[in-house]
Scaffold this motif. Structure first.
Motif, PDB file in Angstrom:
ATOM      1  N   LYS A 147     -35.290   4.256 -15.283  1.00 21.30           N
ATOM      2  CA  LYS A 147     -35.128   3.807 -16.676  1.00 21.30           C
ATOM      3  C   LYS A 147     -33.822   4.353 -17.253  1.00 21.30           C
ATOM      4  CE  LYS A 147     -36.747   2.171 -20.678  1.00 21.30           C
ATOM      5  NZ  LYS A 147     -37.605   1.016 -20.891  1.00 21.30           N
ATOM      6  N   ALA A 148     -33.538   5.629 -17.009  1.00 22.10           N
ATOM      7  CA  ALA A 148     -32.293   6.240 -17.497  1.00 22.10           C
ATOM      8  C   ALA A 148     -31.079   5.537 -16.898  1.00 22.10           C
ATOM      9  CB  ALA A 148     -32.269   7.736 -17.170  1.00 22.10           C
ATOM     10  N   LEU A 149     -31.159   5.192 -15.630  1.00 22.06           N
ATOM     11  CA  LEU A 149     -30.064   4.472 -14.983  1.00 22.06           C
ATOM     12  C   LEU A 149     -29.896   3.092 -15.618  1.00 22.06           C
ATOM     13  CD1 LEU A 149     -27.877   4.287 -12.806  1.00 22.06           C
ATOM     14  CD2 LEU A 149     -29.681   3.662 -11.170  1.00 22.06           C
ATOM     15  N   GLY A 150     -30.991   2.401 -15.845  1.00 22.35           N
ATOM     16  CA  GLY A 150     -30.928   1.097 -16.496  1.00 22.35           C
ATOM     17  C   GLY A 150     -30.317   1.187 -17.888  1.00 22.35           C
ATOM     18  N   LEU A 151     -30.704   2.204 -18.663  1.00 19.25           N
ATOM     19  CA  LEU A 151     -30.150   2.392 -20.006  1.00 19.25           C
ATOM     20  C   LEU A 151     -28.652   2.692 -19.954  1.00 19.25           C
ATOM     21  CD1 LEU A 151     -33.054   4.461 -21.627  1.00 19.25           C
ATOM     22  CD2 LEU A 151     -32.393   2.092 -22.168  1.00 19.25           C
ATOM     23  N   PHE A 152     -28.250   3.521 -18.987  1.00 15.60           N
ATOM     24  CA  PHE A 152     -26.830   3.840 -18.797  1.00 15.60           C
ATOM     25  C   PHE A 152     -26.031   2.564 -18.502  1.00 15.60           C
ATOM     26  CE2 PHE A 152     -23.487   4.568 -15.632  1.00 15.60           C
ATOM     27  CZ  PHE A 152     -22.643   5.428 -16.326  1.00 15.60           C
TER      28      PHE A 152
END
Length: 165
Positions: free
Chosen positions: A46-51
């Motif tokens: 999720k953090a990667l997607g948000l980044f």
């Protein structure tokens, strides 16, 4: 943005395609930004997607790990952060022709950041090895768990107090 930083950005864009086509032989990940955004809230995926979404990026085929490093370490995407990230990876034990090119050319073109680069190198040396993992298999792991397993408390408090994601 200064002319030198624009030149660094240009070098990144040109060299990236050459490097991927000549040196990278592994299969690309089978995941897109939209998929990552559906991962659980605290997950690395999720953090990667948000980044990626925040920066209007898609994963770069065969070098997806690079964006994973950004999320894991908290480094941004401007020229000096891209170079510092490579210094951190060098300190962590990663070796590649692309990395060597970035650390050498980056220090020559943006020498005013040398202190930042050295600090990043030292942070990489102090961290547990993270450069060799298959991050596609770690997308469901909580980001905080990954970070805590690689970085010491000082790094987590000083660098990652306000993550870039």
């Amino acid at each position: 943005m200064s002319l030198r930083k624009k030149f660094i950005a240009y070098l990144f864009s040109v060299s990236q395609n050459i490097y991927v086509s000549v040196f990278k032989k592994q299969a690309p990940w089978k995941v897109k930004t939209a998929d990552l955004l559906n991962y659980p809230e605290a997950s690395f995926g999720k953090a990667l997607g948000l980044f990626l979404n925040l920066n209007n990026f898609e994963l770069i085929s065969k070098v997806e790990r690079h964006d994973a490093y950004h999320v894991l370490t908290g480094y941004g995407t401007n020229a000096e952060d891209e170079i510092a990230l490579q210094y951190l990876c060098y300190g962590n034990g990663k070796r590649s022709p692309y990395l060597f090119g970035v650390v050498i050319i980056g220090a020559l073109i943006l020498p005013e950041y040398l202190g930042y680069y050295i600090k990043s190198y030292r942070a990489g040396k102090a961290a547990h090895a993270f450069h060799h993992y298959n991050y596609e298999k770690l997308l469901k792991v909580p980001l905080s768990t990954l970070r805590a397993s690689f970085f010491n408390k000082k790094y987590l408090q000083e660098v990652l107090v306000t993550p870039h994601v």
